[in-house]
Scaffold this motif. Structure first.
Motif, PDB file in Angstrom:
ATOM      1  N   ARG A  17      -1.198   4.428  16.129  1.00  0.00           N
ATOM      2  CA  ARG A  17      -2.656   4.223  16.053  1.00  0.00           C
ATOM      3  C   ARG A  17      -3.238   4.990  14.872  1.00  0.00           C
ATOM      4  N   ASP A  18      -2.717   6.188  14.675  1.00  0.00           N
ATOM      5  CA  ASP A  18      -3.162   7.012  13.550  1.00  0.00           C
ATOM      6  C   ASP A  18      -1.952   7.311  12.664  1.00  0.00           C
ATOM      7  N   PRO A  19      -2.041   7.014  11.379  1.00  0.00           N
ATOM      8  CA  PRO A  19      -0.895   7.258  10.491  1.00  0.00           C
ATOM      9  C   PRO A  19      -0.602   8.744  10.349  1.00  0.00           C
ATOM     10  N   LEU A  20       0.664   9.043  10.164  1.00  0.00           N
ATOM     11  CA  LEU A  20       1.064  10.420   9.889  1.00  0.00           C
ATOM     12  C   LEU A  20       0.674  10.769   8.458  1.00  0.00           C
ATOM     13  N   PRO A  21       0.571  12.063   8.146  1.00  0.00           N
ATOM     14  CA  PRO A  21       0.090  12.465   6.815  1.00  0.00           C
ATOM     15  C   PRO A  21       0.896  11.890   5.657  1.00  0.00           C
ATOM     16  N   PRO A  25      -0.208   8.044   0.197  1.00  0.00           N
ATOM     17  CA  PRO A  25      -0.149   9.022  -0.898  1.00  0.00           C
ATOM     18  C   PRO A  25      -1.381   9.922  -0.908  1.00  0.00           C
ATOM     19  N   LYS A  26      -1.277  10.983  -1.635  1.00  0.00           N
ATOM     20  CA  LYS A  26      -2.398  11.927  -1.768  1.00  0.00           C
ATOM     21  C   LYS A  26      -3.619  11.183  -2.298  1.00  0.00           C
ATOM     22  N   ALA A  27      -4.746  11.486  -1.740  1.00  0.00           N
ATOM     23  CA  ALA A  27      -5.988  10.787  -2.097  1.00  0.00           C
ATOM     24  C   ALA A  27      -6.377  11.063  -3.546  1.00  0.00           C
ATOM     25  N   THR A  28      -6.848  10.027  -4.241  1.00  0.00           N
ATOM     26  CA  THR A  28      -7.280  10.193  -5.627  1.00  0.00           C
ATOM     27  C   THR A  28      -8.535  11.059  -5.722  1.00  0.00           C
TER      28      THR A  28
END
Length: 316
Positions: A17-21, A25-28
Motif C-alpha cells: 500500500r505504501d512504497p518502501l523508501p 529515487p531520491k526526490a529532485t
C-alpha cells in the motif's frame, strides 16, 4: 471475556500500500541532479545482475562458473528425462544417406562431362564416389538406432539412449533410427566459429549446445555403456582414442568399443603395427572389435555386458 483477535488478510505477494523508501529515487526537490546520478548508476555495467551480465560471464576469471554451467544444464535435463545409460555413436559428418551421395556423384559426373580436363572436378568426383561407396553405413547406423530404440524405451524408469554429437552423417543416421521407433535420443552439439545446425532427429529437449569440448566429452562418457565408431575423420578419431586410452589406463571401467567397417579401420589405423612396435601391449588389441551390420553391433554389445555380469537394462 477476552475479545477475539481479528486475523488480518494475507499480504499481497508483490504490491504494498505504501512504497518502501528505496522503491523510488531520491526526490529532485532535495537534489536536482539526483535522478541523473541514479540513472548513471543503473546504466553502468557494474550494476547488472551477475547472472544477466554476458560480458562479465565471458571474462577469463569466470571460466570456472562457465564450466559448471556447461556441465550442469545437460546433467539436470538428462536426469529429468531418466536417461541413465547411453550408447555413443560417432562417425563422419560427410557420409550421407545413399540417395544424397549418389546425387552428388551424378552432379559431378555431369559437370565433368562438360569440362573433361578439369582436374579439380576429377578430384572431387573420386572423393564423392568414395563417399558413395561408404554411404551404406548410413543405413547400418540408422538400423542400429532402431534396434537400440526398440529395445530400450517405454514407460520404465531406465532408458538406454543413443547419444551422438548431434550433427549430420553417421550421427544423424543413429538419431534417426531412434526417431523412427519413437525413442528418445541425445545430441551434444558444440558451439563453433561457423554456424552449425543439429540434425533434425535428436529429441528436442535432449539436444544441447556446449561451449567447452572437455565438458561435452565428459557427458559422452558419464552414462556410456558402449562406443560405436563408424568410419570418420579427426573428430571420430579423437573420441575413439580418448575412450581407448581411458579404458587402457582403467581411468574408466571398460566398455564395449565397436569399430564398424573392418576394411576402413584396418587401413586407417594399424593396431598390429603398434603392438609389434611395442608402443601398446597385445592385450590392448582386445579393447575393441569389428562389426559390419547393425545386428552384429547390438548382439556384440549385449553379449559383452552379459559376460561382464552387468547386463544392459532392456525390454524382454
Amino acid at each position: 471475556m477476552n475479545k477475539k483477535q481479528e486475523i488480518p488478510p494475507p499480504a499481497h505477494p508483490y504490491k504494498r500500500r505504501d512504497p518502501l523508501p528505496w522503491q523510488q529515487p531520491k526526490a529532485t526537490e532535495e537534489d536536482p541532479e539526483a535522478l541523473q546520478r541514479v540513472q548513471a548508476i543503473l546504466n553502468n555495467p557494474s550494476y547488472r545482475r551477475a547472472d544477466n551480465d554476458i560480458d562479465f560471464l565471458a571474462q577469463d576469471g569466470v571460466r570456472g562458473v562457465r564450466l559448471q554451467i556447461d556441465y550442469l544444464k545437460p546433467e539436470l535435463l538428462l536426469e529429468e528425462h531418466n536417461i541413465h545409460q547411453t550408447i555413443v555413436v560417432f562417425g563422419s559428418t560427410r557420409i550421407c544417406e545413399p540417395a544424397a551421395a549418389l546425387r552428388k556423384v551424378d552432379t559431378l559426373r555431369a559437370s565433368l562431362a562438360a569440362d573433361a580436363n578439369n582436374m579439380e572436378l576429377q578430384r572431387r568426383l573420386v572423393i564423392a564416389e568414395r563417399i558413395h561407396a561408404k554411404s551404406h553405413y548410413y543405413d547400418v547406423a540408422r538400423e542400429f538406432g532402431r534396434l537400440v530404440g526398440s529395445a530400450n524405451h517405454g514407460a520404465r524408469k531406465h532408458h538406454t539412449a543413443i547419444i551422438t554429437g548431434g550433427g549430420p552423417g553417421m550421427m544423424e543416421a543413429a538419431n534417426r533410427g531412434a526417431f523412427d521407433v519413437g525413442a528418445k535420443s541425445v545430441g551434444l552439439n558444440i558451439s563453433l566459429p561457423h554456424e552449425q545446425y543439429p540434425n533434425p532427429y535428436v529429441t528436442p529437449e535432449l539436444c544441447f549446445s556446449f561451449h567447452y569440448f572437455a565438458l561435452r566429452k565428459l557427458h559422452f562418457l558419464l552414462r556410456a555403456k558402449a562406443l560405436v565408431a563408424f568410419p570418420g575423420g579427426y573428430g571420430t578419431f579423437d573420441e575413439l582414442f580418448e575412450v581407448l586410452t581411458l579404458v587402457q589406463t582403467r581411468k574408466i571401467k571398460p566398455i564395449p568399443v565397436v569399430l564398424v567397417g573392418e576394411a576402413y579401420w584396418r587401413r586407417a589405423v594399424d593396431i598390429d603395427f603398434l603392438v609389434d612396435e611395442g608402443v601398446i601391449d597385445a592385450e590392448d588389441r582386445d579393447l575393441f572389435w569389428f562389426a559390419e551390420t547393425a545386428q552384429e553391433i547390438w548382439d556384440g554389445i549385449l553379449h559383452w555386458h552379459d559376460a561382464s555380469g552387468e547386463p544392459l537394462h532392456r525390454e524382454p
